[in-house]
Write an enzyme that holds these catalytic residues in place. Structure first.
Site, PDB file in Angstrom:
ATOM      1  N   ASP A  12       0.872  -1.166   0.000  1.00 55.12           N
ATOM      2  CA  ASP A  12       0.000   0.000   0.000  1.00 55.12           C
ATOM      3  C   ASP A  12       0.917   1.227   0.000  1.00 55.12           C
ATOM      4  O   ASP A  12       2.095   1.127   0.386  1.00 55.12           O
ATOM      5  CB  ASP A  12      -0.886  -0.020   1.240  1.00 55.12           C
ATOM      6  N   ASP A  14      -0.123   5.081   0.802  1.00 54.37           N
ATOM      7  CA  ASP A  14      -0.372   6.142   1.770  1.00 54.37           C
ATOM      8  C   ASP A  14      -0.468   5.599   3.190  1.00 54.37           C
ATOM      9  O   ASP A  14      -1.287   4.735   3.485  1.00 54.37           O
ATOM     10  CB  ASP A  14      -1.661   6.881   1.406  1.00 54.37           C
ATOM     11  N   ASP A 171      -1.511  -0.382   6.137  1.00 57.44           N
ATOM     12  CA  ASP A 171      -1.649   0.387   7.372  1.00 57.44           C
ATOM     13  C   ASP A 171      -3.097   0.526   7.824  1.00 57.44           C
ATOM     14  O   ASP A 171      -3.338   0.990   8.937  1.00 57.44           O
ATOM     15  CB  ASP A 171      -1.076   1.795   7.175  1.00 57.44           C
TER      16      ASP A 171
END
Length: 231
Positions: A12, A14, A171
């Site tokens: 991922d 961001d 995240d």
């Protein structure tokens, strides 16, 4: 040969590779203020961590009763975000080390993100991560964003890897759910500490409840190496 065998790694972007959420928040705050919503807070923003920009602005339209079309809101937010991203995006140092370590061993790498293709390109370019991460999938290119598995499955397809051979770094809870739905293992590094107990993170093979403060390139590599060994 790499100690990681046939593993491919999908990141991922961001909040995982780069600390871009402050820029997303500021772009969202400015956009909503321009459309008559002056009190968008960081706590409000946290509800959208891990969700694609398109789905975020569609929810804004519903939540705040905005008259503008989703396409207009999306363009306005992306424009403001790109202005910030090109000048103020920082890669997490241990994540950069991890990418460099994997790339040095020839491990196939990809990025699968809810951001627009333009935002992904801008961030990878300004941080220098584009030297290592050349396979990139945006949620704009698939039918459904996270928590659907589409971006991760498309990343695996472009890498020529079976989903079961892919490990995702994420995240956010929707991303962890997407990795699980794709049949991929997950290293979860929660951006929002209060969300570390979310049920989606319970599916992760490795959950670092302390987030980036707990993540190290070496520990992540060692975990992957153990995963690669035949049982």
């Amino acid at each position: 040969m790499s100690a990681l065998g046939g593993i491919s790694v999908v990141f991922d972007l961001d909040g995982t590779l780069v600390d871009s959420e402050p820029n997303y928040y500021e772009a969202g705050r400015r956009t909503l203020a321009a459309y008559g919503v002056p009190d968008f807070t960081w706590a409000d923003h946290e509800e959208y961590v891990g969700i694609s920009t398109q789905e975020t602005v569609a929810d804004w339209k519903r939540r705040y009763g905005l008259g503008a079309p989703v396409e207009e809101l999306l363009a306005a937010k992306n424009r403001r975000y790109l202005e910030l991203a090109r000048t103020a995006t920082r890669a997490y140092p241990e994540m950069r080390k991890f990418v460099e370590l994997l790339a040095g061993e020839g491990v196939p790498l990809a990025v699968a993100s809810g951001s627009s293709p333009e935002a992904i390109e801008a961030i990878l370019s300004c941080t220098g991560l584009d030297a290592y991460l050349r396979t990139v999938v945006s949620a704009d290119e698939v039918a459904h964003g996270k928590p659907a598995p589409d971006v991760f499955l498309e990343a695996a397809r472009r890498l020529g890897a079976a989903p079961a051979d892919c490990v995702v770094l994420e995240d956010a809870a929707p991303g962890a759910a997407a990795a699980h739905a794709a049949g991929m293992r997950c290293i979860a590094v929660p951006y929002v500490a209060a969300q570390a107990g979310a049920p989606e993170f319970a599916t992760a093979g490795l959950l670092l409840r302390g987030g980036q403060a707990e993540f190290t390139a070496r520990a992540a590599y060692d975990w992957l190496a153990r995963e690669a060994r035949p049982s």
